[in-house]
Design an enzyme around this catalytic site. Structure first.
Site, PDB file in Angstrom:
ATOM      1  CE  LYS A  73      74.725  39.478  26.697  1.00 11.67           C
ATOM      2  NZ  LYS A  73      74.985  40.312  25.496  1.00 11.67           N
ATOM      3  CB  SER A  77      76.303  43.510  23.510  1.00 12.53           C
ATOM      4  OG  SER A  77      75.204  44.374  23.552  1.00 12.53           O
ATOM      5  CB  SER A 122      73.498  43.813  26.390  1.00  7.73           C
ATOM      6  OG  SER A 122      73.946  42.849  25.471  1.00  7.73           O
TER       7      SER A 122
HETATM    8  N1  GLN Z   1      73.437  48.430  22.848  1.00  6.73           N
HETATM    9  C1  GLN Z   1      72.907  47.891  21.635  1.00  6.73           C
HETATM   10  C2  GLN Z   1      71.424  47.667  21.783  1.00  6.73           C
HETATM   11  O1  GLN Z   1      70.923  48.007  22.788  1.00  6.73           O
HETATM   12  C3  GLN Z   1      73.626  46.646  21.272  1.00  6.73           C
HETATM   13  C4  GLN Z   1      73.135  45.459  22.002  1.00  6.73           C
HETATM   14  C5  GLN Z   1      73.840  44.200  21.648  1.00  6.73           C
HETATM   15  O2  GLN Z   1      74.841  44.189  20.939  1.00  6.73           O
HETATM   16  N2  GLN Z   1      73.286  43.110  22.118  1.00  6.73           N
HETATM   17  O3  GLN Z   1      70.771  47.156  20.940  1.00  6.73           O
END
Ligand code: GLN
Length: 484
Positions: free
Chosen positions: A80, A179, A155
């Site tokens: 990532k 994410s 994400s």
């Molecule tokens: N979708 C969640 C957010 O937008 C989790 C994001 C994540 O785990 N980095 O914060």
């Protein structure tokens, strides 16, 4: 050469060990696949061909000298783009860091390569890991290989898209509120969010520091365990990292007759897609038929988790992202004084969602509002943590859905933050307590999209989660299906 895009990590290593393929050949095979598929999937932002080839060449030379092969020798992996890599860009999916190259490697990246993995690319992601669909990336969304009109989740959008398309066998993501788990569910993968502190965060760009963890994505539980073993364990460069050795590589068979499973019945009621409900119940039935004790469990405060998370995570991000001021880091449009430069840099460098979080976070921490929002969210977090601790007195794991439904169409929710946030309603609760949790494929919706279930366990209970996922995976027999 007997390596295919769907080979498991241990099969690739085995092929290399037997001399049926070299690491260089494996790298070439997957890099070719990346160049063929990535233009349409947009899963990878930077193809790290030279680095993959260099690692592969070193491994082949050391094998020729008779040295033992490391556990992930020749296995392609994507990382990532919020994990620092020396010499290649680390953009965090943001315009702010579009041209930033880290001066060092994240610990997990070092460990990957020490384990013999070949880093073929840096994966697309929601900007600064804020999002649930991949659409907040400044570089366009990654697509879901199962249906390219759909999001791959977020994400860690590119990590999931790349592994599910067979561009890499493994991927690293990060999971703050879901994410790793949510994109794993949308792409038919196994995704593990480790116990808070189990994996080093040195070189992970911070979003919400009381929640961030690096986690592995793979197409099956064994591969996920191998990657987790490679990255876990103590790191003196991260003071939040637990002083423990790495997790073992091999999964012991599950002692299913001793397993006590708490089914989160409240999470499979109204508002959850039928395919998700059926998948979770099927997983529960597989465990029960094997001899596990399955009972319904409730987490009385879990309904506050989403609201608490969307106060705590923005609060922490508003502090963490203060460093992007166009001077120390970040996109710099110039400007006569540092105040104006910071303003111009942040206005142009950050996207909408990141700005929304920074504003919300600054608001909930401001004098006069802190008690009403931030402190209240911390109370909720404590109550939810206690719910889990109480549940784990009675059962060993909790089982429920990973997400309310399968992947949704690109564009469907990008204009509606609340609907987007709801994607995380099930992945957030265990994260708030620092518990490990894992999402695994449990079926397909009628339109052919994969759906996922989530299991969570006691702190440091990752091996049990992986064993359970493997037990179910062997009986559900979904692994032969791949996106076309
Ligand atoms: N979708 C969640 C957010 O937008 C989790 C994001 C994540 O785990 N980095 O914060």
């Amino acid at each position: 050469m007997s390596i295919s895009e769907w080979s498991t990590a241990s099969a690739i290593r085995g092929t290399v060990a037997k001399g049926e393929a070299s690491c260089v050949e494996s790298a070439r095979f997957f890099l070719d696949r990346v160049s063929k598929l990535n233009p349409s999937l947009n899963a990878i932002l930077t193809i790290t061909e030279e680095r993959a080839m260099a690692t592969a060449t070193t491994l082949d030379k050391s094998k020729a000298k008779g040295k033992a092969l490391p556990p992930l020798a020749g296995v392609p992996v994507v990382v990532k783009d919020n994990l620092c890599t020396k010499g290649q860009k680390t953009t965090c999916g943001s315009r702010m860091l579009a041209d930033w190259t880290a001066p060092y490697d994240a610990t997990v990246v070092e460990r990957l390569e020490a384990a013999g993995a070949l880093m073929v690319g840096k994966a697309n992601m929601d900007e600064f890991a804020m999002g649930s669909s991949g659409e907040t990336s400044a570089f366009g969304p990654a697509l879901n290989p199962w249906n390219r009109k759909m999001v791959p989740g977020g994400s860690s959008s590119g990590s999931a898209s790349a592994v599910s398309a067979g561009m890499a066998t493994l991927a690293l993501g990060s999971d703050t509120g879901g994410s790793v788990k949510q994109p794993a569910a949308f792409c038919g993968l196994v995704g593990l969010r480790p116990t808070y502190g189990r994996v080093s965060r040195y070189g992970l760009v911070a979003f919400a520091s009381s929640l961030d963890q690096v986690g592995p994505l793979a197409r099956n539980a064994d591969d996920c365990a191998l990657l987790f073993s490679a990255i876990s364990g103590e790191d003196p460069r991260d003071s939040t990292c637990l002083k423990l050795p790495p997790e073992s590589q091999r999964l012991e068979p599950l002692d299913v007759k001793k397993l006590r499973v708490g089914l989160l019945a409240e999470q499979i009621g109204k508002g959850v897609a039928p395919a998700v409900r059926e998948g979770v119940l099927k997983a529960a039935a597989i465990l029960e038929n094997g001899g596990a004790m399955v009972s319904e469990v409730s987490l009385p405060h879990a309904s506050y988790a989403l609201a608490a998370y969307y106060v705590i995570a923005p609060a922490e991000c508003s502090a963490n992202l203060a460093r992007y001021d166009g001077v120390r880091y970040g996109f710099s449009p110039g400007g006569p004084d540092s105040g104006e430069r910071a303003e111009a840099s942040r206005s142009a460098g950050f996207g909408e969602e990141v700005k929304r979080r920074i504003l919300a976070g600054t608001f909930v921490l401001s004098a006069g509002y802190r008690d009403a929002f931030y402190n209240k969210a911390l109370f909720a977090r404590q109550a939810i943590t206690r719910d889990f601790e109480n549940a784990f007195k009675e059962v060993d794991i909790l089982l429920g859905p990973a997400t309310p439904g399968p992947a949704f169409p690109i564009g469907e929710r990008s204009g509606d933050p609340m609907r987007m946030y709801l994607c995380d309603v099930f992945t957030i609760p265990p994260n708030l307590g620092g518990f490990p949790s894992l999402s695994f494929p449990c079926g397909f919706a009628s339109d052919g999209l994969p759906v996922g279930a989530q299991i969570s366990g006691r702190r440091l209970g990752e091996p049990l989660l992986l064993q359970t996922a493997k037990f179910i995976e062997e009986r559900l027999c979904l692994l032969e299906r791949h996106p076309s």
